[in-house]
Write a protein that holds these residues in place. Structure first.
Motif, PDB file in Angstrom:
ATOM      1  N   ASN A   1     -46.810  19.387  21.037  1.00 16.59           N
ATOM      2  CA  ASN A   1     -47.532  20.368  21.848  1.00 16.59           C
ATOM      3  C   ASN A   1     -47.860  21.624  21.039  1.00 16.59           C
ATOM      4  O   ASN A   1     -48.936  22.207  21.181  1.00 16.59           O
TER       5      ASN A   1
ATOM      6  N   THR B   1     -50.791  20.871  18.483  1.00  9.70           N
ATOM      7  CA  THR B   1     -51.918  20.087  18.982  1.00  9.70           C
ATOM      8  C   THR B   1     -53.286  20.691  18.695  1.00  9.70           C
ATOM      9  O   THR B   1     -54.244  19.993  18.409  1.00  9.70           O
TER      10      THR B   1
ATOM     11  N   GLU C   1     -55.061  21.886  20.918  1.00  9.51           N
ATOM     12  CA  GLU C   1     -55.842  21.701  22.150  1.00  9.51           C
ATOM     13  C   GLU C   1     -55.722  22.921  23.056  1.00  9.51           C
ATOM     14  O   GLU C   1     -54.738  23.657  23.032  1.00  9.51           O
ATOM     15  N   SER C   2     -56.722  23.088  23.888  1.00  7.16           N
ATOM     16  CA  SER C   2     -56.690  24.122  24.918  1.00  7.16           C
ATOM     17  C   SER C   2     -56.262  23.483  26.239  1.00  7.16           C
ATOM     18  O   SER C   2     -56.199  22.259  26.364  1.00  7.16           O
TER      19      SER C   2
ATOM     20  N   ASP D   1     -58.982  21.283  27.407  1.00  6.83           N
ATOM     21  CA  ASP D   1     -59.037  19.985  26.728  1.00  6.83           C
ATOM     22  C   ASP D   1     -58.177  18.958  27.456  1.00  6.83           C
ATOM     23  O   ASP D   1     -58.509  17.768  27.485  1.00  6.83           O
ATOM     24  N   ARG D   2     -57.069  19.444  28.031  1.00  2.83           N
ATOM     25  CA  ARG D   2     -56.171  18.541  28.755  1.00  2.83           C
ATOM     26  C   ARG D   2     -56.428  18.579  30.269  1.00  2.83           C
ATOM     27  O   ARG D   2     -55.629  18.072  31.046  1.00  2.83           O
TER      28      ARG D   2
ATOM     29  N   ASP E   1     -55.091  28.444  24.800  1.00  2.00           N
ATOM     30  CA  ASP E   1     -54.625  27.301  24.027  1.00  2.00           C
ATOM     31  C   ASP E   1     -53.193  26.955  24.422  1.00  2.00           C
ATOM     32  O   ASP E   1     -52.407  27.828  24.792  1.00  2.00           O
TER      33      ASP E   1
END
Length: 390
Positions: free
Chosen positions: A142, A145, A147-148, A151-152, A163
């Protein structure tokens, strides 16, 4: 007498609801009011608590759903807590925030008078403990990653640009108690590395290792650990800036250091350095002086793969003489650091890393600051490829 409050934070799946169930089974028979916040239209966590038969006649459960108590439901949180206290007959309030909730706005709800609603929770409640539950089994995935939340598909709305890694850091750095959960799913070396890193992020928190969120509730209830001022200064990078060095955890190759420079960065060389971020640095934060933006304070923040720069106001050296004199009298550190030519302009960035070479990073950053010859040139003429401060 003020009602004590514990707030449970932690990213999705960390084990907050399991911890809440443990709390409600307390042997002291405390009458605990529970507020459960869930982003979904169906408050799954609240349903789990009900289905496990944990809401007795002497307990109260309030569901706040389809929103987050750190922002869109903050007013609802304030009103519900006020109602619970006004009804009386409770010994304690436990708030389980949503997995994407930031702890600071929740804590602030208990520290001020809301003029519009006419409610001041600080007169009726005592924020006792800020608890963050960490999923050790998935912590590094996590954290790294990139990712924001969007994004998930976990954002509050389509404008939620946060993020994952920034949320994790916020939850860890503002906690009094950090529960490293699911330790049964990782080996000892990995656990100690995570524990050492989290100690660097927050040097003051009580860190508890556990499986299935099994914790002595005396370590999360009635601890008297929370003080807003202290919690606001608990982050490891702030302590380093204040010259409170956090001891190294050499056994696990986790270290931190403060890079400090009285010369500004050359914008082009700094941009190249940022684009070639040294491997092993997992957290960095601090203020920097950029030659091409001489009046503006730069703020660098990095966590995992996420690196951002932004503006943090103007240097005190740009203020009027009267304002400078007043601030210098009030702030001893500012007075000590003041330079005759450049005032308070300087770079101070804290780096936390795993298996990093402080010497190499230090030397590479020193190559990014202006040379003696460049110090005499027109700084505004330097090519500046860095993004605008916002």
């Amino acid at each position: 007498m003020k009602v004590p409050v514990t707030v449970l934070s932690g990213y999705l799946g960390s084990g907050k609801t399991t911890l809440l169930q443990q709390i409600l089974q307390n042997e002291d028979k405390l009458k605990i009011a529970v507020i459960v916040n869930d982003m979904t239209e169906i408050n799954i966590d609240a349903r789990l608590i009900k289905e496990n038969g944990l809401v007795q006649t002497d307990e109260k459960l309030v569901e706040l759903q389809n929103g987050c108590i750190c922002c869109t439901l903050r007013e609802d949180l304030l009103l519900e807590v006020n109602n619970l206290v006004r009804q009386g007959d409770i010994d304690y309030i436990v708030i389980e925030s949503s997995g994407i909730s930031e702890p600071i706005p929740v804590a602030q709800t208990f520290t001020y008078m809301d003029e519009e609603l006419g409610v001041n929770l600080s007169e009726k409640c005592r924020l006792d403990t800020m608890v963050t539950v960490v999923d050790t089994a998935h912590f590094w995935s996590n954290y790294s990653t990139g990712e924001s939340l969007l994004d998930r598909q976990q954002g509050i709305n389509e404008d939620d640009e946060r993020d994952i890694v920034d949320l994790l850091v916020d939850q860890i750095e503002f906690a009094n108690v950090i529960i490293l959960n699911k330790v049964d799913l990782i080996n000892t070396k990995r656990l100690q590395t995570i524990k050492g890193f989290i100690r660097k992020l927050n040097a003051d928190a009580d860190i508890i290792c556990t499986a299935h969120s099994k914790v002595d509730i005396n370590r999360v209830l009635n601890t008297n650990l929370f003080h807003f001022e202290k919690a606001s200064q608990a982050a490891g990078w702030i302590k380093e800036l204040n010259e409170e060095h956090i001891p190294e955890t050499d056994e696990y190759n986790i270290s931190s250091f403060l890079f400090k420079s009285r010369k500004p960065f050359h914008p082009e060389r700094l941009m190249y350095w940022l684009e070639n971020w040294p491997e092993g640095i997992v957290r960095a934060k601090g203020f920097f002086w950029l030659a091409s933006r001489n009046d503006q304070v730069g703020l660098l923040s990095q966590a995992g793969s996420n690196i951002t720069i932004s503006g943090a106001g103007e240097w005190v050296a740009t203020y009027s003489n009267d304002e400078q004199k007043k601030l210098l009298q009030e702030d001893s550190k500012l007075s000590r650091e003041w330079d005759v030519l450049y005032g308070d302009r300087l770079t101070e960035i804290v780096f936390i890393g795993i298996s990093i070479s402080q010497k190499e990073i230090q030397e590479s950053l020193e190559l990014c600051v202006l040379t003696e010859e460049e110090m005499t040139e027109g700084w505004l003429s330097f090519h500046d490829p860095l993004p605008d401060f916002y």
